[in-house]
Design a protein around this motif. Structure first.
Motif, PDB file in Angstrom:
ATOM      1  N   GLU A 100     -42.914  65.100 -99.771  1.00 18.98           N
ATOM      2  CA  GLU A 100     -42.507  63.872-100.463  1.00 18.98           C
ATOM      3  C   GLU A 100     -43.159  63.730-101.837  1.00 18.98           C
ATOM      4  O   GLU A 100     -42.512  63.362-102.810  1.00 18.98           O
ATOM      5  N   THR A 101     -44.437  63.981-101.911  1.00 13.88           N
ATOM      6  CA  THR A 101     -45.151  63.799-103.179  1.00 13.88           C
ATOM      7  C   THR A 101     -45.221  65.070-104.016  1.00 13.88           C
ATOM      8  O   THR A 101     -45.495  65.009-105.211  1.00 13.88           O
ATOM      9  N   GLY A 102     -45.029  66.221-103.372  1.00 13.55           N
ATOM     10  CA  GLY A 102     -45.130  67.486-104.089  1.00 13.55           C
ATOM     11  C   GLY A 102     -46.568  67.895-104.361  1.00 13.55           C
ATOM     12  O   GLY A 102     -46.835  68.740-105.209  1.00 13.55           O
ATOM     13  N   VAL A 103     -47.517  67.313-103.623  1.00 14.75           N
ATOM     14  CA  VAL A 103     -48.943  67.583-103.832  1.00 14.75           C
ATOM     15  C   VAL A 103     -49.450  68.507-102.730  1.00 14.75           C
ATOM     16  O   VAL A 103     -49.113  68.345-101.559  1.00 14.75           O
ATOM     17  N   ILE A 104     -50.258  69.453-103.114  1.00 12.46           N
ATOM     18  CA  ILE A 104     -50.915  70.359-102.169  1.00 12.46           C
ATOM     19  C   ILE A 104     -52.363  69.901-102.066  1.00 12.46           C
ATOM     20  O   ILE A 104     -53.070  69.822-103.074  1.00 12.46           O
ATOM     21  N   SER A 105     -52.804  69.567-100.852  1.00 14.67           N
ATOM     22  CA  SER A 105     -54.150  69.008-100.720  1.00 14.67           C
ATOM     23  C   SER A 105     -54.867  69.568 -99.502  1.00 14.67           C
ATOM     24  O   SER A 105     -54.248  70.007 -98.531  1.00 14.67           O
ATOM     25  N   THR A 106     -56.187  69.534 -99.594  1.00 18.60           N
ATOM     26  CA  THR A 106     -57.054  69.915 -98.482  1.00 18.60           C
ATOM     27  C   THR A 106     -58.384  69.202 -98.631  1.00 18.60           C
ATOM     28  O   THR A 106     -58.716  68.693 -99.710  1.00 18.60           O
ATOM     29  N   GLN A 107     -59.116  69.154 -97.526  1.00 20.12           N
ATOM     30  CA  GLN A 107     -60.491  68.640 -97.549  1.00 20.12           C
ATOM     31  C   GLN A 107     -61.376  69.675 -96.885  1.00 20.12           C
ATOM     32  O   GLN A 107     -61.153  70.033 -95.729  1.00 20.12           O
ATOM     33  N   ILE A 108     -62.370  70.118 -97.615  1.00 18.93           N
ATOM     34  CA  ILE A 108     -63.302  71.115 -97.099  1.00 18.93           C
ATOM     35  C   ILE A 108     -64.551  70.378 -96.633  1.00 18.93           C
ATOM     36  O   ILE A 108     -65.235  69.740 -97.430  1.00 18.93           O
ATOM     37  N   PRO A 109     -64.847  70.426 -95.330  1.00 23.17           N
ATOM     38  CA  PRO A 109     -65.991  69.669 -94.813  1.00 23.17           C
ATOM     39  C   PRO A 109     -67.325  70.171 -95.354  1.00 23.17           C
ATOM     40  O   PRO A 109     -67.529  71.371 -95.556  1.00 23.17           O
TER      41      PRO A 109
END
Length: 156
Positions: A100-109
């Motif tokens: 939907e947003t076209g964003v690629i995201s992640t969270q690295i702990p």
């Protein structure tokens, strides 16, 4: 002779009391210095651990960026239109890609309830460049302030 003994004892007592007082002062200042040095050492260790942890997460973030860069390049080569490009990214990146947003995201702990949050925006119209929307450390747990300390608010 009794008067000389009393005077002689008084002369020995005053320097002894001053010497004892000086030794107590030096011991107190020495203990304070050791306490300060220990707390400074602990602070330096925590800072070093924090910096090491950040660079470990940053290294993983760079690997993630390279993975996204390869997926975007592959999507650019295989597809001619935006829909096919998005399908290719969805197929290669999976849950990292938000359709939907076209964003690629992640969270690295990271340690201490923190994560390195990364959000990337592919720009297929600009030759496959990737914009970095976010690359920062965030808190993953809510910080709660302890209000249980009874504080006098004036009055009776």
């Amino acid at each position: 002779m009794a008067k000389q003994e009393i005077g002689y004892r008084a002369n020995i007592g005053t320097p002894t009391l001053i010497l004892i007082f000086m030794i107590l002062c030096l011991v107190t200042f020495g203990m304070l210095s050791l306490s300060t040095a220990k707390s400074e050492w602990n602070l330096a260790q925590r800072n070093a651990d924090s910096v090491t942890e950040y660079y470990r997460a940053d290294k993983e973030g760079e690997a993630f960026y390279q993975m996204v860069l390869q997926a975007v390049d592959h999507g650019q080569k295989e597809s001619g239109d935006l829909q096919a490009f998005q399908n290719t990214l969805l197929k290669e990146l999976g849950d990292y890609y938000d359709w939907e947003t076209g964003v690629i995201s992640t969270q690295i702990p990271m340690k201490r309830s923190q994560s390195l949050s990364i959000k990337l925006s592919p720009m297929p119209d600009k030759g496959g460049k990737i914009g970095i929307s976010q690359w920062k450390v965030i808190q993953t747990e809510d910080y709660e302030i302890d209000h249980s300390l009874p504080v006098w608010k004036g009055g009776n």
